[in-house]
Design a protein around this motif. Structure first.
Motif, PDB file in Angstrom:
ATOM      1  N   GLN A   1       0.822  -1.209   0.000  1.00 57.03           N
ATOM      2  CA  GLN A   1       0.000   0.000   0.000  1.00 57.03           C
ATOM      3  C   GLN A   1       0.860   1.265   0.000  1.00 57.03           C
ATOM      4  O   GLN A   1       0.519   2.257  -0.669  1.00 57.03           O
ATOM      5  CB  GLN A   1      -0.925   0.015   1.218  1.00 57.03           C
ATOM      6  N   THR A   2       1.966   1.258   0.732  1.00 55.15           N
ATOM      7  CA  THR A   2       2.827   2.441   0.780  1.00 55.15           C
ATOM      8  C   THR A   2       3.385   2.767  -0.603  1.00 55.15           C
ATOM      9  O   THR A   2       3.378   3.928  -1.046  1.00 55.15           O
ATOM     10  CB  THR A   2       3.981   2.226   1.777  1.00 55.15           C
ATOM     11  N   LEU A   3       3.869   1.739  -1.304  1.00 53.87           N
ATOM     12  CA  LEU A   3       4.376   1.942  -2.653  1.00 53.87           C
ATOM     13  C   LEU A   3       3.239   2.391  -3.577  1.00 53.87           C
ATOM     14  O   LEU A   3       3.423   3.292  -4.405  1.00 53.87           O
ATOM     15  CB  LEU A   3       5.018   0.657  -3.181  1.00 53.87           C
ATOM     16  N   TYR A   4       2.069   1.774  -3.421  1.00 54.43           N
ATOM     17  CA  TYR A   4       0.942   2.134  -4.273  1.00 54.43           C
ATOM     18  C   TYR A   4       0.569   3.603  -4.083  1.00 54.43           C
ATOM     19  O   TYR A   4       0.310   4.328  -5.050  1.00 54.43           O
ATOM     20  CB  TYR A   4      -0.258   1.239  -3.968  1.00 54.43           C
ATOM     21  N   ASP A   5       0.545   4.059  -2.843  1.00 54.95           N
ATOM     22  CA  ASP A   5       0.240   5.464  -2.584  1.00 54.95           C
ATOM     23  C   ASP A   5       1.275   6.381  -3.228  1.00 54.95           C
ATOM     24  O   ASP A   5       0.930   7.438  -3.777  1.00 54.95           O
ATOM     25  CB  ASP A   5       0.194   5.726  -1.073  1.00 54.95           C
ATOM     26  N   LEU A   6       2.546   5.989  -3.154  1.00 50.45           N
ATOM     27  CA  LEU A   6       3.601   6.783  -3.781  1.00 50.45           C
ATOM     28  C   LEU A   6       3.367   6.914  -5.284  1.00 50.45           C
ATOM     29  O   LEU A   6       3.453   8.003  -5.855  1.00 50.45           O
ATOM     30  CB  LEU A   6       4.952   6.124  -3.533  1.00 50.45           C
ATOM     31  N   VAL A   7       3.065   5.792  -5.939  1.00 53.58           N
ATOM     32  CA  VAL A   7       2.891   5.801  -7.391  1.00 53.58           C
ATOM     33  C   VAL A   7       1.631   6.552  -7.792  1.00 53.58           C
ATOM     34  O   VAL A   7       1.644   7.372  -8.721  1.00 53.58           O
ATOM     35  CB  VAL A   7       2.864   4.358  -7.935  1.00 53.58           C
ATOM     36  N   GLN A   8       0.527   6.309  -7.099  1.00 57.66           N
ATOM     37  CA  GLN A   8      -0.740   6.911  -7.501  1.00 57.66           C
ATOM     38  C   GLN A   8      -0.880   8.368  -7.056  1.00 57.66           C
ATOM     39  O   GLN A   8      -1.352   9.212  -7.822  1.00 57.66           O
ATOM     40  CB  GLN A   8      -1.912   6.100  -6.933  1.00 57.66           C
ATOM     41  N   TYR A   9      -0.476   8.673  -5.832  1.00 52.48           N
ATOM     42  CA  TYR A   9      -0.764   9.986  -5.245  1.00 52.48           C
ATOM     43  C   TYR A   9       0.471  10.829  -5.005  1.00 52.48           C
ATOM     44  O   TYR A   9       0.361  12.055  -4.877  1.00 52.48           O
ATOM     45  CB  TYR A   9      -1.537   9.809  -3.928  1.00 52.48           C
ATOM     46  N   GLY A  10       1.643  10.207  -4.918  1.00 53.64           N
ATOM     47  CA  GLY A  10       2.860  10.973  -4.787  1.00 53.64           C
ATOM     48  C   GLY A  10       3.392  11.030  -3.372  1.00 53.64           C
ATOM     49  O   GLY A  10       3.349  10.053  -2.623  1.00 53.64           O
ATOM     50  N   ILE A  11       3.901  12.185  -2.986  1.00 58.26           N
ATOM     51  CA  ILE A  11       4.579  12.393  -1.707  1.00 58.26           C
ATOM     52  C   ILE A  11       3.620  13.041  -0.719  1.00 58.26           C
ATOM     53  O   ILE A  11       3.110  14.148  -0.967  1.00 58.26           O
ATOM     54  CB  ILE A  11       5.824  13.265  -1.895  1.00 58.26           C
ATOM     55  N   LEU A  12       3.368  12.373   0.385  1.00 56.28           N
ATOM     56  CA  LEU A  12       2.454  12.888   1.402  1.00 56.28           C
ATOM     57  C   LEU A  12       2.955  14.243   1.904  1.00 56.28           C
ATOM     58  O   LEU A  12       4.108  14.392   2.287  1.00 56.28           O
ATOM     59  CB  LEU A  12       2.357  11.892   2.563  1.00 56.28           C
ATOM     60  N   GLY A  13       2.065  15.225   1.896  1.00 64.28           N
ATOM     61  CA  GLY A  13       2.409  16.564   2.343  1.00 64.28           C
ATOM     62  C   GLY A  13       2.866  17.475   1.225  1.00 64.28           C
ATOM     63  O   GLY A  13       2.879  18.698   1.398  1.00 64.28           O
ATOM     64  N   LYS A  14       3.244  16.910   0.075  1.00 65.31           N
ATOM     65  CA  LYS A  14       3.686  17.729  -1.062  1.00 65.31           C
ATOM     66  C   LYS A  14       2.717  17.663  -2.233  1.00 65.31           C
ATOM     67  O   LYS A  14       2.355  18.687  -2.804  1.00 65.31           O
ATOM     68  CB  LYS A  14       5.073  17.294  -1.538  1.00 65.31           C
ATOM     69  N   THR A  15       2.303  16.446  -2.589  1.00 67.26           N
ATOM     70  CA  THR A  15       1.373  16.302  -3.718  1.00 67.26           C
ATOM     71  C   THR A  15      -0.017  15.872  -3.266  1.00 67.26           C
ATOM     72  O   THR A  15      -0.967  15.963  -4.040  1.00 67.26           O
ATOM     73  CB  THR A  15       1.906  15.293  -4.749  1.00 67.26           C
ATOM     74  N   TYR A  16      -0.130  15.375  -2.036  1.00 69.67           N
ATOM     75  CA  TYR A  16      -1.442  15.012  -1.497  1.00 69.67           C
ATOM     76  C   TYR A  16      -1.390  14.993   0.022  1.00 69.67           C
ATOM     77  O   TYR A  16      -0.324  14.944   0.645  1.00 69.67           O
ATOM     78  CB  TYR A  16      -1.904  13.651  -2.029  1.00 69.67           C
ATOM     79  N   GLU A  17      -2.585  15.056   0.626  1.00 68.03           N
ATOM     80  CA  GLU A  17      -2.757  14.894   2.069  1.00 68.03           C
ATOM     81  C   GLU A  17      -3.786  13.798   2.297  1.00 68.03           C
ATOM     82  O   GLU A  17      -4.515  13.420   1.373  1.00 68.03           O
ATOM     83  CB  GLU A  17      -3.244  16.203   2.711  1.00 68.03           C
ATOM     84  N   LEU A  18      -3.861  13.305   3.507  1.00 69.77           N
ATOM     85  CA  LEU A  18      -4.872  12.321   3.872  1.00 69.77           C
ATOM     86  C   LEU A  18      -5.898  12.961   4.792  1.00 69.77           C
ATOM     87  O   LEU A  18      -5.539  13.563   5.809  1.00 69.77           O
ATOM     88  CB  LEU A  18      -4.237  11.108   4.559  1.00 69.77           C
ATOM     89  N   ASP A  19      -7.152  12.842   4.410  1.00 69.33           N
ATOM     90  CA  ASP A  19      -8.274  13.240   5.259  1.00 69.33           C
ATOM     91  C   ASP A  19      -8.989  11.956   5.640  1.00 69.33           C
ATOM     92  O   ASP A  19      -9.877  11.493   4.939  1.00 69.33           O
ATOM     93  CB  ASP A  19      -9.208  14.190   4.501  1.00 69.33           C
TER      94      ASP A  19
END
Length: 510
Positions: free
Chosen positions: A360-378
């Motif tokens: 899941q961590t790798l998948y989030d990186l590929v799909q959404y990018g870098i947490l805090g820079k390209t996306y956030e989690l709500d």
């Protein structure tokens, strides 16, 4: 003369054994030393995987893929990534050109609506039949569960990795509801259902906003829904959904082609169809989001997803076209990952894809990018950071990601809200939405290559102007075009393609 004692003989044999084992190990694994690798104090330099996706490159793409490389190396996969993006308006031609030139790359996005069938017909993609279960066992098990791998299998060769998402191609009419309300145009919900309804709506919009751009989409796709015509994405050939014999026919000879051409001519003359529609290189979805058109034809996906309008005051409304007609679901080949037949590191590509299937961590990186820079989690939802939107996205919603969609890992997002994928699957599973009997058919061009080359030239020169309403005389131009395609060897093309279709259908019955 040196006397070889038993002890010395033993040491020599031991040395030869060590050298032999070392040589075998270095040649059997892509994790080992390649002739192009440089040896550093830390070990072997990572191997670079060259990847192509479609669409515009996002601002943070390089930074994200660098982070992806760092992550997979920590997990034991010694690679980094050189990812290039080609605008979709140029993607098909560039991929075909690079393949014909024998260019080397490792992985790319493709689809049956782009160049996948043509690339397969030209032998551009590697056979993964033996490599897939060996280097991507988790992904292979997923394909065994879904059965989707058969759609990318030709003569026992696995030539692509199709997506595992169920969606429909059914068409919706969409319009700017805020402009309709402002102009006082009354439209009952779900009332725009036929091509005549669409014609009425376009004229209402043009009267209310005479200086605005109305639409860039010609009416041909609407007539396809009306008549149940299925385009097989192969040189403007298709069949009718209600034909049990699945007889392949040429699009230009169908009544719907003539009807659509007449309507397109009317739309062009009355400026309901943008004058640059035939030559525009701008992405239609971008024009819609930016408020540069007032009407669109789209799918159930975008009738229910958030389009990300640049102006938050913009609103859309949608209506299902011909709701009583059966229509095909999206193909299993609608989004595909492929590996170039000249790829130097197919094992590493498959290992990377297998990691995506379980991490899941790798998948989030590929799909959404870098947490805090390209996306956030709500909570579990992936949202844009403050100050970033769909319009200004620095990574999320990047082009070509669709072939990597995995509903086990996909998060709700601003575009695809909570429960979106469950609703999409449920709609595609309704009896009115059916799978094409030819879904997964991959046609060979080998015996008809010359005829297809001439057919494609005529399609670009004659069919597209007819489709977009710029033909001088619809009836005359279509009659001449039909005769030209006959002279180009249409009968030979149809005979060859029909033979392949019949063989494919027979193989599915066994």
């Amino acid at each position: 003369m040196v006397k070889i004692t038993k002890g010395l003989r033993f040491l020599l044999l031991l040395l030869l054994l060590i050298l032999s084992v070392t040589a075998c190990n270095s040649s059997s694994s892509y994790q080992g030393v390649n002739t192009n690798d440089k040896i550093t104090d830390e070990g072997v330099q990572p191997i670079t995987l060259k990847i192509y996706f479609g669409g515009e490159k996002k601002a943070a793409a390089d930074e994200v893929w660098q982070a992806i490389g760092e992550y997979v190396r920590r997990k034991g996969l010694n690679v980094n990534f050189a990812v290039q993006f080609i605008p979709f308006s140029q993607y098909r031609d560039k991929m075909l050109t690079m393949a014909a030139a024998g260019d080397r790359w490792d992985m790319n996005f493709d689809a049956d609506w782009i160049s996948f069938k043509q690339m397969v017909a030209k032998g551009a993609y590697m056979d993964l039949q033996e490599l897939l279960p060996k280097y991507a066992p988790n992904l292979y098990r997923k394909y065994e569960e879904t059965g989707n791998l058969v759609s990318a299998t030709v003569n026992g060769q696995v030539v692509g990795l199709p997506w595992n998402i169920k969606m429909t191609d059914r068409k919706f009419a969409g319009w700017r509801q805020d402009l309709v309300e402002k102009a006082g145009i009354e439209i009952k919900p779900d009332s725009i259902q036929t091509v005549e309804d669409v014609d009425w709506l376009l004229r209402q919009l043009k009267m209310a906003y005479p200086d605005e751009r109305v639409s860039r989409i010609p009416p041909l796709s609407i007539y396809f829904v009306r008549d149940g015509w299925v385009d097989i994405n192969f040189y403007n050939l298709g069949f009718y959904l209600d034909d049990p014999e699945v007889r392949i026919q040429a699009m230009e000879q169908q009544p719907s082609f003539l009807d659509a051409a007449r309507m397109a001519k009317s739309w062009h003359n009355d400026r309901l169809l943008n004058r640059d529609s035939l030559i525009s290189q701008e992405d239609g979805a971008t024009e819609w989001r930016n408020g540069r058109i007032m009407f669109t034809i789209t799918s159930h996906e975008w009738a229910n997803a958030d389009p990300g309008f640049a102006d938050p005051s913009h609103k859309q409304a949608m209506s299902l076209l011909y709701p009583d007609r059966k229509y095909i679901n999206r193909s299993q080949l609608a989004n595909v990952i492929a590996i170039n037949r000249h790829a130097m590191h197919p094992e590493l590509v498959l290992q990377f894809l297998d990691m995506l299937e379980t991490d899941q961590t790798l998948y989030d990186l590929v799909q959404y990018g870098i947490l805090g820079k390209t996306y956030e989690l709500d909570g579990e939802m992936a949202v844009y950071p403050d100050g970033i939107s769909t319009q200004t996205s620095n990574y999320m919603e990047w082009g070509g990601q669709w072939a990597l969609w995995n509903t086990d890992f996909l998060r709700p997002s601003v575009t695809y809200g909570e429960g979106f994928w469950e609703r999409e699957t449920a709609f595609a599973s309704q009896p009115i939405n059916v799978d094409s009997p030819l879904d997964g058919l991959l046609l060979s061009e080998e015996e008809i290559r010359l005829e297809l080359t001439e057919r494609e030239k005529a399609i670009q020169k004659y069919a597209r102007p007819i489709e977009f309403g710029t033909a001088e005389n619809v009836e005359t131009d279509i009659a001449e075009y039909v005769e030209l395609q006959k002279a180009n060897g249409l009968d030979r093309i149809l005979e060859n393609v029909q033979r392949q279709v019949d063989a494919y259908l027979a193989s599915r019955e066994r």
